[in-house]
Design a protein around this motif. Structure first.
Motif, PDB file in Angstrom:
ATOM      1  N   ALA A 147      32.015  35.716  56.492  1.00  0.00           N
ATOM      2  CA  ALA A 147      33.159  34.525  56.409  1.00  0.00           C
ATOM      3  C   ALA A 147      34.035  35.087  55.378  1.00  0.00           C
ATOM      4  N   GLU A 156      35.076  37.529  54.410  1.00  0.00           N
ATOM      5  CA  GLU A 156      36.156  38.904  54.645  1.00  0.00           C
ATOM      6  C   GLU A 156      36.946  38.162  55.479  1.00  0.00           C
ATOM      7  N   LEU A 157      36.722  37.121  56.381  1.00  0.00           N
ATOM      8  CA  LEU A 157      37.736  36.598  57.214  1.00  0.00           C
ATOM      9  C   LEU A 157      38.805  35.632  56.487  1.00  0.00           C
ATOM     10  N   ILE A 158      38.395  35.138  55.137  1.00  0.00           N
ATOM     11  CA  ILE A 158      39.216  34.427  54.661  1.00  0.00           C
ATOM     12  C   ILE A 158      40.140  35.322  53.543  1.00  0.00           C
ATOM     13  N   PRO A 199      39.328  42.777  59.460  1.00  0.00           N
ATOM     14  CA  PRO A 199      39.170  41.371  59.237  1.00  0.00           C
ATOM     15  C   PRO A 199      40.311  40.816  58.264  1.00  0.00           C
ATOM     16  N   SER A 219      43.450  38.094  58.227  1.00  0.00           N
ATOM     17  CA  SER A 219      43.628  36.940  57.244  1.00  0.00           C
ATOM     18  C   SER A 219      44.610  37.013  56.537  1.00  0.00           C
ATOM     19  N   PHE A 238      33.541  29.092  62.702  1.00  0.00           N
ATOM     20  CA  PHE A 238      32.550  29.901  63.409  1.00  0.00           C
ATOM     21  C   PHE A 238      32.025  28.988  64.459  1.00  0.00           C
ATOM     22  N   PHE A 286      29.957  28.764  52.771  1.00  0.00           N
ATOM     23  CA  PHE A 286      29.054  29.346  51.587  1.00  0.00           C
ATOM     24  C   PHE A 286      28.184  28.285  51.139  1.00  0.00           C
ATOM     25  N   ARG A 331      38.530  24.775  55.132  1.00  0.00           N
ATOM     26  CA  ARG A 331      38.685  26.051  54.507  1.00  0.00           C
ATOM     27  C   ARG A 331      39.576  26.911  55.192  1.00  0.00           C
ATOM     28  N   MET A 360      43.976  28.329  54.030  1.00  0.00           N
ATOM     29  CA  MET A 360      44.560  29.248  54.100  1.00  0.00           C
ATOM     30  C   MET A 360      46.034  29.415  54.808  1.00  0.00           C
TER      31      MET A 360
END
Lengths: 375, 261
Positions: A238, A240-242, B79, B83, B91, B97, B171, B175
């Motif tokens: 996750a 890496e994805l952000i 990946p 982004s 997901f 986290f 989250r 972005m």
């Protein structure tokens, strides 16, 4: 008086993001710093017990401060970034020996090129910091495997660093300035013309180092970089994805961690030991640091201090207790008992609270906020 | 429902095939996602929906085919490149986290927007502090939008499932993505939570203008939310169109209900 947040309103985000947003915590920290910076030197100055002899300063407080600093470094890598390392002792050694080389002057004869690289002895402060920087570079090098391997396998890879540097500092005489015994002496500790010699001066020196580094480390872990480290630790996919690059996050963690450990190593050698041999930074030191971090609390700066205190002071207490109580025990029995009690305490603690003392304290604080009500 | 104003294509998937050994997860699938629309990907279990999302954001590299995003065509990407390009996702099984608070999780979503280097962050003074506060403002807007103010300081591991899903959406929103991929945003939720989540999805699309591609099993939700639906079955695209068209499609009915043999 009570530990309450009621009435403490935050009107800006800056206030809300302070290290200690709760007023009572700030008071507690101020008192602690006051004792450490003013109280201890005063007591030592007036020769008041327990500072009458230098024992407490030299044998307990000094190693506590330096190892707490090293534990902060280990905690950044293991606790915040989740990369298990068994090479902390080696990074301490790299810090110590490169500071030693820089402090006594580097001479690299390149006979086949017809010239030699010579650096005159650097001031102590500069050589300690540059020692940390060398450790950071070495840390990055040995951190590269972390990009491909995780967990126990990475631990084994860092173990390679440990054994490699044990060997290097034992066998390559250049690092010890060709001392026949392999043991080296630290240069005199002159800081801006001020000689640091007495135990209390050494204590103050380490205290300043530890306070400054703890503050900087705390800033880092609660900033953007710290969030990147924790994201990698908690869920690397996750992360890496952000947009977090594992390469950058992991290697900065290795660099910062090794820098702090390297500085701690230089302090350990220069200020605490004075003269040392490679054995001072063996695998046992690595394990000791790892235990400190695990017991104190992974992912907590305060936990590093508590862990260091626990690991250092408990054996001494266990050692002193029978004599204080007047129980006649042979020295061997005491040593054995120490191991037994120490080991079982660690097992008990880890079963009861796997996140260490820091978590226990934060749970206690939460309870205290609501006291006397359960919720 | 508001229809997207443009027919400009944001993402084009062309003839993508993906195989894991002998298992063909995707077979020559093409689909497009238009700017500003809510695009649903549906299909029975194992149809290749999640594989499709994974191909789009660079987790899986397709064996054949190409992806065009914002006019740039590429066979595969990493990946973090996805982004950087403005693709965010959530997901199926929450990937937060766990050791961090809800606030820190969403702040982590701002990583790409934060510029100050290590030394500034270490001092946390001047520009670094200003940057941190500026991004905190943006994150608080998102927290406000998702109605999770009371839990911002709670470690996410302690939150109930529905709220975790909401934090994960937060989250992704932090972005400021151009394309938001939602993998079963409503799985395991009760009716009320589903209503909340649907509202957030519509609001995100409406308010921020974010293009959304979502996978969902609740047909009522899919048909109500999305502008266009693509149906996959055994890695093959069997239908593509507006919800009404898809509902009437015989192939889709067969895939879902089975065929009498």
């Amino acid at each position: 008086m009570l530990y309450r947040e009621a009435g403490q309103f935050k009107t800006t985000y800056a206030e809300d993001m302070a290290i200690f947003p709760i007023h009572q915590d700030r008071i507690a920290l101020a008192i602690l710093l006051g004792i450490a910076f003013i109280g201890v030197p005063l007591l030592a100055d007036f020769d008041i017990w327990p500072f009458g002899s230098d024992y407490l300063l030299r044998a307990i407080l000094l190693p506590f401060l330096i190892l707490a600093l090293a534990a902060i470094g280990v905690n950044i890598l293991v606790g915040y970034c989740g990369q298990i390392s068994l090479g902390s002792g080696a990074f301490m050694a790299v810090g110590a020996y490169s500071a030693y080389k820089l402090g006594t002057g580097v001479h690299i004869p390149l006979a086949w090129l017809g010239f030699a690289i010579s650096i005159p002895p650097l001031p102590v402060l500069l050589s300690i910091l540059l020692g940390g920087l060398t450790a950071a570079v070495v840390g990055i090098l040995f951190g590269i495997p972390s990009l491909r391997i995780k967990g126990l396998y990475l631990a084994v890879a860092t173990l390679a660093a440990q054994f490699f540097f044990d060997w290097v500092f034992l066998r390559v005489a250049w690092f010890t300035n060709y001392a026949p015994s392999g043991s080296v002496n630290a240069p005199t500790l002159d800081f801006f013309g001020l000689n640091v010699g007495t135990p209390i001066e050494r204590y103050m020196l380490c205290l300043i180092f530890v306070t400054v580094f703890a503050f900087l480390a705390k800033n880092l872990v609660r900033g953007n970089l710290g969030r990147q480290w924790m994201a990698i630790r908690d869920m690397d996919i996750a992360a890496e994805l952000i947009g977090i690059r594992p390469l950058y996050a992991k290697l900065t963690a290795f660099a910062v961690s090794s820098f702090i450990i390297g500085v701690a190593g230089a302090l350990w050698a220069f200020v605490y030991l004075g003269s040392w041999e490679p054995l001072a930074f063996s695998i046992e030191r690595s394990l000791q640091l790892l235990f400190m971090v695990i017991i104190g609390g992974l992912g907590s700066i305060m936990g590093s201090f508590i862990g260091a205190a626990f690991i250092l002071i408990l054996p001494i207490m266990l050692n002193l207790l029978p004599t204080q109580l007047g129980v006649p025990l042979s020295t061997e029995t005491i040593t054995h008992l120490e191991f037994i009690i120490f080991g079982s305490l660690i097992c008990y603690l880890l079963i009861k609270e796997p996140h260490g003392f820091a978590r226990l304290i934060s749970i206690g604080k939460e309870k205290l906020r609501l006291w006397p009500f359960p919720y | 429902m508001r229809m997207p104003d443009t027919s400009e294509i944001l993402l084009q998937v062309e003839g993508v095939s993906l195989a894991f050994g002998g298992v063909k997860a995707l077979r020559n699938v093409s689909l497009d996602i238009r700017k500003g629309e809510i695009r649903a990907i549906i299909g029975p279990n194992g149809a290749g929906k999640t594989s499709m999302l994974n191909v789009i954001n660079g987790f899986y590299h397709p064996n054949r085919g190409a992806i065009t995003f914002k006019g740039r065509t590429r066979a595969q990407m990493q990946p973090f490149e996805a982004s950087r390009g403005g693709i965010a996702r959530t997901f199926q099984n929450v990937a937060l986290f766990k050791g961090m608070s809800a606030l820190d999780n969403i702040m982590a979503g701002r990583t790409l927007k934060m510029r100050r280097g290590l030394l500034w962050q270490m001092l946390r003074y001047g520009p670094a502090l200003a940057e941190e506060i500026e991004h905190r403002h943006r994150v608080e807007e998102i927290i406000d939008f998702l109605e999770i103010e009371p839990i911002r300081k709670v470690p996410v591991a302690r939150l109930p499932y529905g709220l975790q899903k909401r934090v994960e959406l937060g989250r992704a929103l932090a972005m400021e993505p151009d394309l938001l991929l939602l993998d079963e945003p409503m799985a395991g939720m009760n009716l009320e939570e589903k209503k909340d989540m649907s509202r957030f999805i519509l609001d995100v699309n409406d308010y921020y203008g974010t293009t959304i591609a979502l996978i969902e099993h609740d047909m009522a939700v899919v048909m109500d939310l999305s502008h266009r639906v693509v149906v996959l079955d055994h890695g093959v695209k069997i239908a593509d169109g507006t919800p009404d068209e898809v509902k009437k499609n015989q192939g889709v009915i067969d895939a879902y209900l089975g065929i009498a043999h």
